[in-house]
Design a protein around this motif. Structure first.
Motif, PDB file in Angstrom:
ATOM      1  N   PHE A 148       0.700  -1.121  -0.083  1.00  0.00           N
ATOM      2  CA  PHE A 148      -0.030   0.152   0.038  1.00  0.00           C
ATOM      3  C   PHE A 148       0.946   1.284   0.160  1.00  0.00           C
ATOM      4  CE2 PHE A 148       0.649   1.388   4.435  1.00  0.00           C
ATOM      5  CZ  PHE A 148       1.241   0.327   5.282  1.00  0.00           C
ATOM      6  N   ASP A 149       0.403   2.270  -0.458  1.00  0.00           N
ATOM      7  CA  ASP A 149       1.040   3.666  -0.434  1.00  0.00           C
ATOM      8  C   ASP A 149      -0.084   4.634  -0.647  1.00  0.00           C
ATOM      9  OD1 ASP A 149       2.947   5.793  -0.294  1.00  0.00           O
ATOM     10  OD2 ASP A 149       4.551   4.157  -1.355  1.00  0.00           O
ATOM     11  N   GLN A 150       0.481   5.740  -0.911  1.00  0.00           N
ATOM     12  CA  GLN A 150      -0.394   7.020  -1.053  1.00  0.00           C
ATOM     13  C   GLN A 150      -1.162   6.849  -2.312  1.00  0.00           C
ATOM     14  OE1 GLN A 150       0.760  10.953  -0.211  1.00  0.00           O
ATOM     15  NE2 GLN A 150       2.013  10.201   1.579  1.00  0.00           N
ATOM     16  N   ALA A 151      -2.418   7.141  -2.571  1.00  0.00           N
ATOM     17  CA  ALA A 151      -3.095   6.895  -3.735  1.00  0.00           C
ATOM     18  C   ALA A 151      -2.548   7.221  -5.164  1.00  0.00           C
ATOM     19  CB  ALA A 151      -4.492   7.441  -3.574  1.00  0.00           C
ATOM     20  N   ASP A 152      -1.774   8.450  -5.149  1.00  0.00           N
ATOM     21  CA  ASP A 152      -1.168   8.814  -6.430  1.00  0.00           C
ATOM     22  C   ASP A 152      -0.067   7.938  -6.836  1.00  0.00           C
ATOM     23  OD1 ASP A 152       0.149   9.922  -4.254  1.00  0.00           O
ATOM     24  OD2 ASP A 152       0.215  11.904  -5.160  1.00  0.00           O
ATOM     25  N   LYS A 153       0.521   7.527  -5.839  1.00  0.00           N
ATOM     26  CA  LYS A 153       1.823   6.658  -5.945  1.00  0.00           C
ATOM     27  C   LYS A 153       1.296   5.192  -6.380  1.00  0.00           C
ATOM     28  CE  LYS A 153       5.829   4.745  -5.164  1.00  0.00           C
ATOM     29  NZ  LYS A 153       7.041   4.999  -5.974  1.00  0.00           N
ATOM     30  N   VAL A 154       0.354   4.840  -5.832  1.00  0.00           N
ATOM     31  CA  VAL A 154      -0.062   3.661  -6.389  1.00  0.00           C
ATOM     32  C   VAL A 154      -0.498   3.354  -7.735  1.00  0.00           C
ATOM     33  CG1 VAL A 154      -1.714   1.665  -5.737  1.00  0.00           C
ATOM     34  CG2 VAL A 154      -0.499   2.581  -3.894  1.00  0.00           C
ATOM     35  N   ALA A 155      -1.292   4.453  -7.996  1.00  0.00           N
ATOM     36  CA  ALA A 155      -2.162   4.613  -9.336  1.00  0.00           C
ATOM     37  C   ALA A 155      -0.966   4.509 -10.373  1.00  0.00           C
ATOM     38  CB  ALA A 155      -2.740   6.183  -9.692  1.00  0.00           C
ATOM     39  N   SER A 156       0.169   5.040 -10.384  1.00  0.00           N
ATOM     40  CA  SER A 156       1.359   4.783 -11.431  1.00  0.00           C
ATOM     41  C   SER A 156       1.938   3.466 -11.310  1.00  0.00           C
ATOM     42  CB  SER A 156       2.248   6.178 -11.100  1.00  0.00           C
ATOM     43  OG  SER A 156       3.687   5.376 -10.645  1.00  0.00           O
ATOM     44  N   VAL A 157       1.776   2.812 -10.085  1.00  0.00           N
ATOM     45  CA  VAL A 157       2.298   1.480  -9.945  1.00  0.00           C
ATOM     46  C   VAL A 157       1.549   0.455 -10.571  1.00  0.00           C
ATOM     47  CG1 VAL A 157       3.004  -0.407  -8.387  1.00  0.00           C
ATOM     48  CG2 VAL A 157       3.760   1.894  -7.932  1.00  0.00           C
ATOM     49  N   LEU A 158       0.073   0.754 -10.134  1.00  0.00           N
ATOM     50  CA  LEU A 158      -1.079  -0.278 -11.100  1.00  0.00           C
ATOM     51  C   LEU A 158      -0.927  -0.099 -12.618  1.00  0.00           C
ATOM     52  CD1 LEU A 158      -4.236   0.163  -8.936  1.00  0.00           C
ATOM     53  CD2 LEU A 158      -3.061  -1.847  -9.276  1.00  0.00           C
TER      54      LEU A 158
ATOM     55  N   PRO B  43      -5.674 -11.488 -15.883  1.00  0.00           N
ATOM     56  CA  PRO B  43      -6.961 -11.012 -15.318  1.00  0.00           C
ATOM     57  C   PRO B  43      -7.604 -11.685 -14.208  1.00  0.00           C
ATOM     58  CG  PRO B  43      -7.234 -11.405 -17.803  1.00  0.00           C
ATOM     59  CD  PRO B  43      -5.916 -11.862 -17.437  1.00  0.00           C
ATOM     60  N   SER B  44      -8.133 -10.580 -13.228  1.00  0.00           N
ATOM     61  CA  SER B  44      -8.854 -11.292 -11.799  1.00  0.00           C
ATOM     62  C   SER B  44      -7.817 -11.842 -11.071  1.00  0.00           C
ATOM     63  CB  SER B  44      -9.756 -12.500 -11.976  1.00  0.00           C
ATOM     64  OG  SER B  44     -10.858 -11.948 -12.910  1.00  0.00           O
ATOM     65  N   HIS B  45      -6.515 -11.391 -11.087  1.00  0.00           N
ATOM     66  CA  HIS B  45      -5.347 -11.800 -10.030  1.00  0.00           C
ATOM     67  C   HIS B  45      -4.845 -10.461  -9.543  1.00  0.00           C
ATOM     68  CE1 HIS B  45      -5.841 -15.712 -11.929  1.00  0.00           C
ATOM     69  NE2 HIS B  45      -5.004 -16.227 -11.178  1.00  0.00           N
ATOM     70  N   LEU B  46      -5.413  -9.249  -9.755  1.00  0.00           N
ATOM     71  CA  LEU B  46      -4.880  -8.019  -9.346  1.00  0.00           C
ATOM     72  C   LEU B  46      -6.069  -7.164  -8.916  1.00  0.00           C
ATOM     73  CD1 LEU B  46      -2.561  -6.099  -9.339  1.00  0.00           C
ATOM     74  CD2 LEU B  46      -3.153  -5.419 -11.568  1.00  0.00           C
ATOM     75  N   ILE B  47      -6.092  -7.027  -7.570  1.00  0.00           N
ATOM     76  CA  ILE B  47      -7.125  -6.180  -7.108  1.00  0.00           C
ATOM     77  C   ILE B  47      -6.601  -4.952  -6.201  1.00  0.00           C
ATOM     78  CG2 ILE B  47      -8.987  -8.164  -6.935  1.00  0.00           C
ATOM     79  CD1 ILE B  47      -8.492  -8.164  -3.970  1.00  0.00           C
ATOM     80  N   SER B  48      -7.520  -4.021  -5.814  1.00  0.00           N
ATOM     81  CA  SER B  48      -7.199  -2.832  -4.900  1.00  0.00           C
ATOM     82  C   SER B  48      -8.315  -2.304  -4.299  1.00  0.00           C
ATOM     83  CB  SER B  48      -6.342  -1.903  -5.915  1.00  0.00           C
ATOM     84  OG  SER B  48      -7.377  -1.027  -6.546  1.00  0.00           O
ATOM     85  N   TRP B  49      -7.993  -1.772  -3.072  1.00  0.00           N
ATOM     86  CA  TRP B  49      -9.135  -0.979  -2.560  1.00  0.00           C
ATOM     87  C   TRP B  49      -8.626   0.193  -1.712  1.00  0.00           C
ATOM     88  CZ3 TRP B  49      -7.928  -6.114  -0.905  1.00  0.00           C
ATOM     89  CH2 TRP B  49      -7.438  -6.044   0.400  1.00  0.00           C
ATOM     90  N   PRO B  50      -9.311   1.341  -1.553  1.00  0.00           N
ATOM     91  CA  PRO B  50      -8.814   2.457  -0.710  1.00  0.00           C
ATOM     92  C   PRO B  50      -8.685   2.138   0.835  1.00  0.00           C
ATOM     93  CG  PRO B  50     -11.245   2.723  -1.296  1.00  0.00           C
ATOM     94  CD  PRO B  50     -10.700   1.338  -2.107  1.00  0.00           C
ATOM     95  N   ILE B  51      -7.654   3.130   1.290  1.00  0.00           N
ATOM     96  CA  ILE B  51      -7.479   2.755   2.724  1.00  0.00           C
ATOM     97  C   ILE B  51      -7.361   4.220   3.172  1.00  0.00           C
ATOM     98  CG2 ILE B  51      -6.506   0.383   2.646  1.00  0.00           C
ATOM     99  CD1 ILE B  51      -3.732   1.596   2.834  1.00  0.00           C
ATOM    100  N   ASP B  52      -7.509   4.286   4.719  1.00  0.00           N
ATOM    101  CA  ASP B  52      -6.998   5.237   5.165  1.00  0.00           C
ATOM    102  C   ASP B  52      -5.514   4.996   5.944  1.00  0.00           C
ATOM    103  OD1 ASP B  52      -9.124   6.844   4.865  1.00  0.00           O
ATOM    104  OD2 ASP B  52     -10.143   6.034   6.726  1.00  0.00           O
TER     105      ASP B  52
END
Lengths: 98, 98, 98
Positions: free
Chosen positions: C68-78, C87-96
């Motif tokens: 996990f990391d800050q949302a903008d950092k993770v968007a680029s990694v994703l 397909p269907s082997h990668l998932i994500s969800w928002p966290i605090d």
């Protein structure tokens, strides 16, 4: 990307229901995937701590059965699961599924 | 169904704080459940990789302490936990609790 | 508290891609942390159940790589990860993130 839901069921090794639930989710609900994680320690509503030692041979460790799928598919599985699982032992949250 | 929150605390075996936190969450915060998961490999802010071998006898593997409860109960526990946990080692997310 | 994203990649021990992905996430994506969890049983799209026995010596258990990391950092990694993961082997969800 589609909207999915991840579900967790909390069991313990001692209650012996893991295989029954795996069979249900595999054969009847035809889920495309499922993972079981074994906790290395934990306590439940009884407050009794399981497996706190560094080396622990207890057979009552926490088991977490987890699966995810598209949100509408999971909604129907959850409806089947709810009467089978004790309160506070079933949780879910939304996910993005790639 | 009620709104809950799931909390995770990231520790390592070497820092030796697991039992202290379990005691806090069990005795003072009176949580109704808690699960500890041991990662099989990982790296933290140091960038040093722990446990990458297939068979690894390291005692510095990642430990994840996890619990959930109703959202208002968890909010008060989080307030107590925050000063005790290093930045970026404490996360939470909302869940549906059945 | 900041908005973060947690990502999970589902692998199996047999497909042998764990180290390649750890290296990518550590060296190229410069993530600040990553944890690998080994499931104790599971099945995937093949429907074949892995590791259902109490003692199981299978080398095809599920592996879950999580970070996990800050949302903008993770968007680029994703964006970098998506073409590399089935397909269907990668998932994500928002966290605090605290």
């Amino acid at each position: 990307m589609t909207q999915g839901t991840l579900v967790r069921i909390y069991l313990s090794e001692r209650d012996g229901r893991l295989q029954e639930l795996i069979d249900l989710l595999h054969d009847q609900e035809t889920l495309s995937g499922l993972t079981v994680f074994r906790g290395s320690a934990g306590f439940g509503p009884s407050g009794k701590l399981h497996g706190s030692g560094l080396i622990d041979l207890s057979l009552d460790l926490p088991l977490v059965l987890e699966f995810f799928d598209q949100a509408d598919k999971v909604a129907s599985v959850l409806a089947d699961l709810r009467p089978r699982i004790a309160p506070s032992h079933l949780i879910s949250w939304p996910i993005d599924l790639y």
